[in-house]
Design an enzyme around this catalytic site. Sequence first.
Site, PDB file in Angstrom:
ATOM      1  NE  ARG A  69      -4.074  -2.124   1.650  1.00  0.00           N
ATOM      2  CZ  ARG A  69      -5.320  -2.043   2.021  1.00  0.00           C
ATOM      3  NH1 ARG A  69      -5.735  -1.024   2.751  1.00  0.00           N
ATOM      4  NH2 ARG A  69      -6.172  -2.975   1.697  1.00  0.00           N
ATOM      5  CD  GLU A 106       2.656  -9.809  14.470  1.00  0.00           C
ATOM      6  OE1 GLU A 106       1.761  -9.539  13.666  1.00  0.00           O
ATOM      7  OE2 GLU A 106       3.689  -9.129  14.545  1.00  0.00           O
TER       8      GLU A 106
END
Length: 181
Positions: A69, A106
Amino acid sequence: MAESSESKLRLIERHIRAFQNFPKEGILFRDICPILKNPACLTAVMDLLEEHVRNNHQQVDLIVGLDARGFLFGPLLAQRLGVGFVLVRKKGKLPGATVSVAYNLEYGKAEVEVQEDAVTAGQKVLIIDDLLATGGTMHAACELMKKQQAEVLGCMVIVELKDLKGTDRLKDQKVFSLIQY
């Protein structure tokens, strides 16, 4: 009469949607797609980003956009500023010789890369993406630019998710965000 910065920010904020439990349970996703669909809103985003750069960075050589993006806003900003645009992509998406940086997520590891000749040592760059969450990808892009011996002037995003403390990972960088949640 020119529209005020405050009214532009309100317009942008009205065009950011929230989706509960996307992409997984417990996540509140901030969707910028309505910004892209509305020409006045996209213009407001670009006006505010351009204003920030012109007021805070006397010399910029390149805008560096993050996959994917950052590719939407970066070229528009680069064009307005009269500078070049460089892509930082996920590993394996760029042809030719590349330089890469691996980083932890993560849930695993990731890697970003840039074409070896995209940035010249000493160039002053600003890094842009749509959203700052935990800061992992933005931090990796900063490290990638440092590896290329570029001077990172700062990082810019449309939306910052303050609770996820992404700026903690970017302590060495100036971070500019239009909207904070």
